[in-house]
Design a protein around this motif. Structure first.
Motif, short mmCIF file in Angstrom:
data_model
loop_
_atom_site.label_atom_id
_atom_site.label_comp_id
_atom_site.label_asym_id
_atom_site.label_seq_id
_atom_site.Cartn_x
_atom_site.Cartn_y
_atom_site.Cartn_z
N GLY A 241 0.69 -1.14 0.04
CA GLY A 241 0.15 0.03 -0.06
C GLY A 241 0.80 1.23 -0.01
O GLY A 241 0.66 2.33 -0.70
N GLU A 242 1.83 1.33 0.89
CA GLU A 242 2.66 2.37 0.97
C GLU A 242 3.45 2.80 -0.43
O GLU A 242 3.52 3.78 -0.89
CB GLU A 242 3.65 2.40 2.01
N SER A 243 4.02 1.63 -1.12
CA SER A 243 4.74 1.59 -2.21
C SER A 243 3.75 2.10 -3.43
O SER A 243 4.16 3.01 -4.33
CB SER A 243 5.04 0.26 -2.66
N LEU A 244 2.53 1.63 -3.34
CA LEU A 244 1.41 2.27 -4.32
C LEU A 244 1.44 3.95 -4.30
O LEU A 244 1.23 4.44 -5.53
CB LEU A 244 0.01 1.68 -4.29
N PHE B 162 3.48 6.08 -3.70
CA PHE B 162 4.66 6.95 -4.33
C PHE B 162 4.91 6.10 -5.80
O PHE B 162 5.66 6.79 -6.34
CB PHE B 162 5.76 6.87 -3.66
N GLY B 163 4.12 5.38 -6.43
CA GLY B 163 3.96 5.09 -7.63
C GLY B 163 5.33 3.90 -7.70
O GLY B 163 5.89 3.88 -8.74
N ALA B 164 5.60 3.35 -6.79
CA ALA B 164 6.75 2.10 -6.67
C ALA B 164 5.98 1.05 -7.18
O ALA B 164 5.93 0.00 -6.35
CB ALA B 164 7.24 2.17 -5.26
N ARG B 165 5.84 0.91 -8.43
CA ARG B 165 5.36 -0.16 -9.23
C ARG B 165 5.78 -1.69 -8.93
O ARG B 165 5.08 -2.44 -8.41
CB ARG B 165 4.94 0.03 -10.64
N ARG B 166 7.16 -1.77 -9.00
CA ARG B 166 7.44 -3.05 -9.09
C ARG B 166 7.79 -3.40 -7.49
O ARG B 166 7.47 -4.64 -7.29
CB ARG B 166 9.05 -2.90 -9.66
N LEU B 167 8.03 -2.85 -6.66
CA LEU B 167 8.04 -2.92 -5.16
C LEU B 167 6.76 -3.28 -4.85
O LEU B 167 6.57 -4.27 -3.95
CB LEU B 167 8.62 -1.62 -4.45
N SER B 168 5.71 -2.44 -5.16
CA SER B 168 4.43 -2.87 -4.84
C SER B 168 3.92 -4.36 -5.28
O SER B 168 3.36 -5.04 -4.78
CB SER B 168 3.42 -1.83 -5.34
N ALA B 169 4.12 -4.57 -6.42
CA ALA B 169 3.86 -5.83 -7.34
C ALA B 169 4.63 -7.01 -6.56
O ALA B 169 3.90 -7.80 -6.35
CB ALA B 169 4.27 -5.84 -8.62
N THR B 170 5.82 -6.75 -6.10
CA THR B 170 6.47 -7.82 -5.46
C THR B 170 5.85 -8.21 -4.10
O THR B 170 5.78 -9.17 -3.57
CB THR B 170 8.07 -7.50 -5.41
N ALA B 171 5.64 -6.92 -3.35
CA ALA B 171 5.06 -7.16 -1.92
C ALA B 171 3.45 -7.71 -2.10
O ALA B 171 3.28 -8.74 -0.99
CB ALA B 171 4.93 -5.65 -1.27
#
Length: 138
Positions: free
Chosen positions: A64-67, A69-78
């Protein structure tokens, strides 16, 4: 922007968040650093303990926090870690299949955060704007 940056960051989302938060963006990014570091640590600890229950919440928070900030790859991995851990909880299994994802999570988080912090630096912003007497470094 490098290809790696565009793979890691959705700049449209990041810009929208930055505009919405205004001067608070850097402070909220600092919270992301603290909370994200904690979430990554908890995911790693849960992996070592083979505890999918502990992994679920930490991965969910990081996603959620990654999303934000637009941290797409980090969010997808999490998200992949979270969904796999949830499945493991339901099937009374260990989260062994996400070992590689968990092993790569910390470097991905640190690289993503470095890009976001570099981009949000007040010095970077000043260098982009021309000085009133000409030139870029006013």
């Amino acid at each position: 922007m490098s290809p790696l940056e565009s793979e890691l960051i959705d700049w449209t989302v990041c810009t929208e968040t930055s505009l919405a938060l205004g001067p608070n963006f850097v402070r909220i990014l600092g919270y992301f650093r603290e909370d994200g570091t904690q979430s990554v640590r908890k995911i790693e600890e849960a992996m070592r303990a083979k505890d999918p229950v502990a992994m679920v919440n930490a991965a969910h928070n990081l996603k959620g926090e990654s999303l934000q900030f637009g941290a797409r790859r980090l969010s997808a991995t999490a998200e992949m870690i979270e969904l796999t851990a949830r499945s493991c909880v339901e099937h009374h299994d260990t989260p062994d299949e996400v070992l590689e994802l968990v092993a790569g999570l910390r470097p991905m988080f640190e690289e993503t955060l470095a890009i976001l912090e570099k981009d949000s630096s007040p010095l970077v912003e000043r260098q982009r704007q021309p000085h009133k007497y000409g030139g870029l470094f006013g």
